[in-house]
Write a protein that holds these residues in place. Structure first.
Motif, PDB file in Angstrom:
ATOM      1  N   VAL A  50       0.834  -1.207   0.000  1.00  0.00           N
ATOM      2  CA  VAL A  50       0.000   0.000   0.000  1.00  0.00           C
ATOM      3  C   VAL A  50       0.868   1.257   0.000  1.00  0.00           C
ATOM      4  O   VAL A  50       0.613   2.205  -0.749  1.00  0.00           O
ATOM      5  N   ARG A  51       1.928   1.254   0.818  1.00  0.00           N
ATOM      6  CA  ARG A  51       2.789   2.430   0.936  1.00  0.00           C
ATOM      7  C   ARG A  51       3.619   2.672  -0.321  1.00  0.00           C
ATOM      8  O   ARG A  51       4.054   3.798  -0.580  1.00  0.00           O
ATOM      9  N   ALA A  52       3.849   1.629  -1.112  1.00  0.00           N
ATOM     10  CA  ALA A  52       4.579   1.799  -2.371  1.00  0.00           C
ATOM     11  C   ALA A  52       3.765   2.629  -3.365  1.00  0.00           C
ATOM     12  O   ALA A  52       4.315   3.219  -4.287  1.00  0.00           O
ATOM     13  N   GLU A  53       2.442   2.658  -3.168  1.00  0.00           N
ATOM     14  CA  GLU A  53       1.523   3.436  -4.014  1.00  0.00           C
ATOM     15  C   GLU A  53       1.656   3.074  -5.492  1.00  0.00           C
ATOM     16  O   GLU A  53       1.600   3.927  -6.369  1.00  0.00           O
ATOM     17  N   LEU A  54       1.843   1.766  -5.735  1.00  0.00           N
ATOM     18  CA  LEU A  54       1.874   1.262  -7.108  1.00  0.00           C
ATOM     19  C   LEU A  54       0.726   0.294  -7.338  1.00  0.00           C
ATOM     20  O   LEU A  54       0.682  -0.387  -8.357  1.00  0.00           O
ATOM     21  N   GLY A  55      -0.200   0.250  -6.402  1.00  0.00           N
ATOM     22  CA  GLY A  55      -1.343  -0.646  -6.498  1.00  0.00           C
ATOM     23  C   GLY A  55      -1.327  -1.684  -5.398  1.00  0.00           C
ATOM     24  O   GLY A  55      -0.282  -2.288  -5.119  1.00  0.00           O
ATOM     25  N   ALA A  56      -2.458  -1.886  -4.754  1.00  0.00           N
ATOM     26  CA  ALA A  56      -2.566  -2.827  -3.639  1.00  0.00           C
ATOM     27  C   ALA A  56      -3.200  -4.136  -4.095  1.00  0.00           C
ATOM     28  O   ALA A  56      -3.700  -4.253  -5.217  1.00  0.00           O
ATOM     29  N   ALA A  57      -3.173  -5.137  -3.213  1.00  0.00           N
ATOM     30  CA  ALA A  57      -3.865  -6.400  -3.461  1.00  0.00           C
ATOM     31  C   ALA A  57      -5.364  -6.127  -3.587  1.00  0.00           C
ATOM     32  O   ALA A  57      -5.868  -5.134  -3.048  1.00  0.00           O
ATOM     33  N   PRO A  58      -6.115  -6.986  -4.318  1.00  0.00           N
ATOM     34  CA  PRO A  58      -7.546  -6.720  -4.543  1.00  0.00           C
ATOM     35  C   PRO A  58      -8.330  -6.376  -3.283  1.00  0.00           C
ATOM     36  O   PRO A  58      -9.080  -5.398  -3.268  1.00  0.00           O
ATOM     37  N   TRP A  59      -8.176  -7.154  -2.211  1.00  0.00           N
ATOM     38  CA  TRP A  59      -8.902  -6.845  -0.981  1.00  0.00           C
ATOM     39  C   TRP A  59      -8.467  -5.505  -0.404  1.00  0.00           C
ATOM     40  O   TRP A  59      -9.269  -4.770   0.173  1.00  0.00           O
ATOM     41  N   ASP A  60      -7.191  -5.175  -0.571  1.00  0.00           N
ATOM     42  CA  ASP A  60      -6.695  -3.925   0.000  1.00  0.00           C
ATOM     43  C   ASP A  60      -7.042  -2.715  -0.862  1.00  0.00           C
ATOM     44  O   ASP A  60      -7.033  -1.588  -0.374  1.00  0.00           O
ATOM     45  N   VAL A  61      -7.346  -2.945  -2.141  1.00  0.00           N
ATOM     46  CA  VAL A  61      -7.951  -1.880  -2.948  1.00  0.00           C
ATOM     47  C   VAL A  61      -9.294  -1.510  -2.318  1.00  0.00           C
ATOM     48  O   VAL A  61      -9.627  -0.332  -2.151  1.00  0.00           O
ATOM     49  N   PHE A  62     -10.041  -2.537  -1.921  1.00  0.00           N
ATOM     50  CA  PHE A  62     -11.322  -2.315  -1.236  1.00  0.00           C
ATOM     51  C   PHE A  62     -11.107  -1.626   0.104  1.00  0.00           C
ATOM     52  O   PHE A  62     -11.772  -0.626   0.426  1.00  0.00           O
ATOM     53  N   HIS A  63     -10.151  -2.127   0.891  1.00  0.00           N
ATOM     54  CA  HIS A  63      -9.903  -1.558   2.223  1.00  0.00           C
ATOM     55  C   HIS A  63      -9.486  -0.089   2.138  1.00  0.00           C
ATOM     56  O   HIS A  63      -9.985   0.749   2.890  1.00  0.00           O
ATOM     57  N   THR A  64      -8.561   0.225   1.210  1.00  0.00           N
ATOM     58  CA  THR A  64      -8.118   1.617   1.088  1.00  0.00           C
ATOM     59  C   THR A  64      -9.231   2.501   0.544  1.00  0.00           C
ATOM     60  O   THR A  64      -9.328   3.671   0.912  1.00  0.00           O
ATOM     61  N   PRO A 124      11.035  -1.771  -5.149  1.00  0.00           N
ATOM     62  CA  PRO A 124      11.425  -2.843  -4.215  1.00  0.00           C
ATOM     63  C   PRO A 124      10.410  -3.028  -3.081  1.00  0.00           C
ATOM     64  O   PRO A 124      10.213  -4.162  -2.610  1.00  0.00           O
ATOM     65  N   MET A 125       9.765  -1.937  -2.640  1.00  0.00           N
ATOM     66  CA  MET A 125       8.726  -2.070  -1.617  1.00  0.00           C
ATOM     67  C   MET A 125       7.585  -2.935  -2.132  1.00  0.00           C
ATOM     68  O   MET A 125       7.080  -3.814  -1.420  1.00  0.00           O
ATOM     69  N   MET A 126       7.178  -2.694  -3.387  1.00  0.00           N
ATOM     70  CA  MET A 126       6.081  -3.459  -3.967  1.00  0.00           C
ATOM     71  C   MET A 126       6.438  -4.940  -4.087  1.00  0.00           C
ATOM     72  O   MET A 126       5.689  -5.814  -3.639  1.00  0.00           O
ATOM     73  N   VAL A 127       7.604  -5.212  -4.681  1.00  0.00           N
ATOM     74  CA  VAL A 127       8.030  -6.601  -4.867  1.00  0.00           C
ATOM     75  C   VAL A 127       8.242  -7.276  -3.513  1.00  0.00           C
ATOM     76  O   VAL A 127       7.787  -8.404  -3.284  1.00  0.00           O
ATOM     77  N   GLY A 128       8.913  -6.565  -2.602  1.00  0.00           N
ATOM     78  CA  GLY A 128       9.135  -7.110  -1.267  1.00  0.00           C
ATOM     79  C   GLY A 128       7.838  -7.376  -0.536  1.00  0.00           C
ATOM     80  O   GLY A 128       7.706  -8.374   0.184  1.00  0.00           O
ATOM     81  N   THR A 156      -1.196  -4.270  -8.029  1.00  0.00           N
ATOM     82  CA  THR A 156      -2.389  -5.121  -7.975  1.00  0.00           C
ATOM     83  C   THR A 156      -2.183  -6.348  -8.859  1.00  0.00           C
ATOM     84  O   THR A 156      -2.467  -7.477  -8.454  1.00  0.00           O
ATOM     85  N   LEU A 157      -1.672  -6.120 -10.073  1.00  0.00           N
ATOM     86  CA  LEU A 157      -1.408  -7.228 -10.993  1.00  0.00           C
ATOM     87  C   LEU A 157      -0.291  -8.115 -10.470  1.00  0.00           C
ATOM     88  O   LEU A 157      -0.369  -9.343 -10.565  1.00  0.00           O
ATOM     89  N   ALA A 158       0.760  -7.483  -9.906  1.00  0.00           N
ATOM     90  CA  ALA A 158       1.873  -8.261  -9.356  1.00  0.00           C
ATOM     91  C   ALA A 158       1.383  -9.195  -8.261  1.00  0.00           C
ATOM     92  O   ALA A 158       1.805 -10.356  -8.175  1.00  0.00           O
ATOM     93  N   PHE A 159       0.476  -8.705  -7.422  1.00  0.00           N
ATOM     94  CA  PHE A 159      -0.066  -9.528  -6.343  1.00  0.00           C
ATOM     95  C   PHE A 159      -0.938 -10.645  -6.911  1.00  0.00           C
ATOM     96  O   PHE A 159      -0.793 -11.814  -6.538  1.00  0.00           O
ATOM     97  N   MET A 160      -1.840 -10.285  -7.819  1.00  0.00           N
ATOM     98  CA  MET A 160      -2.792 -11.267  -8.354  1.00  0.00           C
ATOM     99  C   MET A 160      -2.098 -12.432  -9.046  1.00  0.00           C
ATOM    100  O   MET A 160      -2.498 -13.586  -8.910  1.00  0.00           O
ATOM    101  N   PHE A 161      -1.031 -12.122  -9.798  1.00  0.00           N
ATOM    102  CA  PHE A 161      -0.359 -13.180 -10.558  1.00  0.00           C
ATOM    103  C   PHE A 161       0.839 -13.774  -9.831  1.00  0.00           C
ATOM    104  O   PHE A 161       1.271 -14.881 -10.162  1.00  0.00           O
ATOM    105  N   GLY A 162       1.366 -13.064  -8.826  1.00  0.00           N
ATOM    106  CA  GLY A 162       2.555 -13.542  -8.151  1.00  0.00           C
ATOM    107  C   GLY A 162       2.313 -14.292  -6.868  1.00  0.00           C
ATOM    108  O   GLY A 162       3.093 -15.176  -6.496  1.00  0.00           O
ATOM    109  N   ILE A 163       1.207 -13.980  -6.178  1.00  0.00           N
ATOM    110  CA  ILE A 163       1.017 -14.530  -4.840  1.00  0.00           C
ATOM    111  C   ILE A 163       0.802 -16.042  -4.844  1.00  0.00           C
ATOM    112  O   ILE A 163       1.336 -16.761  -4.000  1.00  0.00           O
ATOM    113  N   GLY A 164       0.040 -16.547  -5.800  1.00  0.00           N
ATOM    114  CA  GLY A 164      -0.231 -17.985  -5.861  1.00  0.00           C
ATOM    115  C   GLY A 164       1.037 -18.812  -6.027  1.00  0.00           C
ATOM    116  O   GLY A 164       1.321 -19.706  -5.218  1.00  0.00           O
ATOM    117  N   PRO A 165       1.842 -18.538  -7.077  1.00  0.00           N
ATOM    118  CA  PRO A 165       3.089 -19.296  -7.252  1.00  0.00           C
ATOM    119  C   PRO A 165       4.050 -19.152  -6.079  1.00  0.00           C
ATOM    120  O   PRO A 165       4.709 -20.122  -5.692  1.00  0.00           O
TER     121      PRO A 165
END
Length: 199
Positions: free
Chosen positions: A15-29, A94-98, A165-174
């Protein structure tokens, strides 16, 4: 607890990276922007309200479920001012990827503990057990449907969406698939389906 704390830190980084949050956190923010309630408290309130939806779905919470509903939001509110805002993309990327990697590691720890799924995951697995017009839906379909709905609502409320958001959606599962077998307690099957990556 360690896994949930890591999860909360990872969400904060995203969220703090401000490059897009995870889907649920888009809702939360988005809800936070609309109401003025801190994002952490929105995470907690949403988790508690989702547990109420477990009743008609006949899902049973565990200790991990209750802790999930509370700890992640509290950790977010504690760590958010510490991590702070950053303008340089050299720091934000790096904040987003991390953030995604840390959420995956946190997921491996808390799912691997086998003390119950998160409130959002229980909603998805509960929906998968239901019959709609004589047909059941898969966990994948239930999860996709729920996350798309909250994502669209979050966007409408002004939530933080972007490449993260896309990084989370496609990266979190693998990533969870990599960490979960290594972090699963021996009494919990490491081959169980990954259901906890979205809380």
């Amino acid at each position: 607890m360690f896994g949930l704390i890591l999860f909360g830190i990872g969400i904060t980084l995203l969220v703090r990276a401000e490059l897009g949050a995870a889907p649920w956190d888009v809702f939360h923010t988005g809800v936070s922007e609309l109401t003025g309630i801190s994002t952490g408290w929105v995470i907690v309130i949403t988790g508690v309200l989702l547990l109420l939806l477990w009743i008609p779905l006949r899902e049973r919470p565990g200790l991990g479920t209750i802790l999930n509903a509370i700890v992640i939001g509290v950790v977010f509110d504690i760590t958010s001012p510490i991590i702070g805002d950053h303008e340089l993309l050299l720091i934000r990327w790096p904040m987003m990827v991390g953030g995604v990697v840390i959420v995956a590691i946190g997921s491996g720890f808390y799912i691997g503990a086998g003390l119950g799924p998160g409130p959002r995951d229980g909603l998805m697995t509960g929906l998968a057990k239901q019959s709609f017009a004589g047909r059941s839906i898969s966990i994948r379909a239930g999860r996709t449907f729920v996350e798309l709905v909250v994502l669209v609502i979050g966007i409408g409320l002004g939530g933080a969406i972007g490449i993260g958001t896309l990084a989370f959606m496609f990266g979190i599962g693998p990533l969870v698939q990599i960490f979960l077998p290594r972090l699963t307690m021996s009494a919990v099957s490491p081959t169980r389906p990954v259901q906890g990556a979205a809380r």
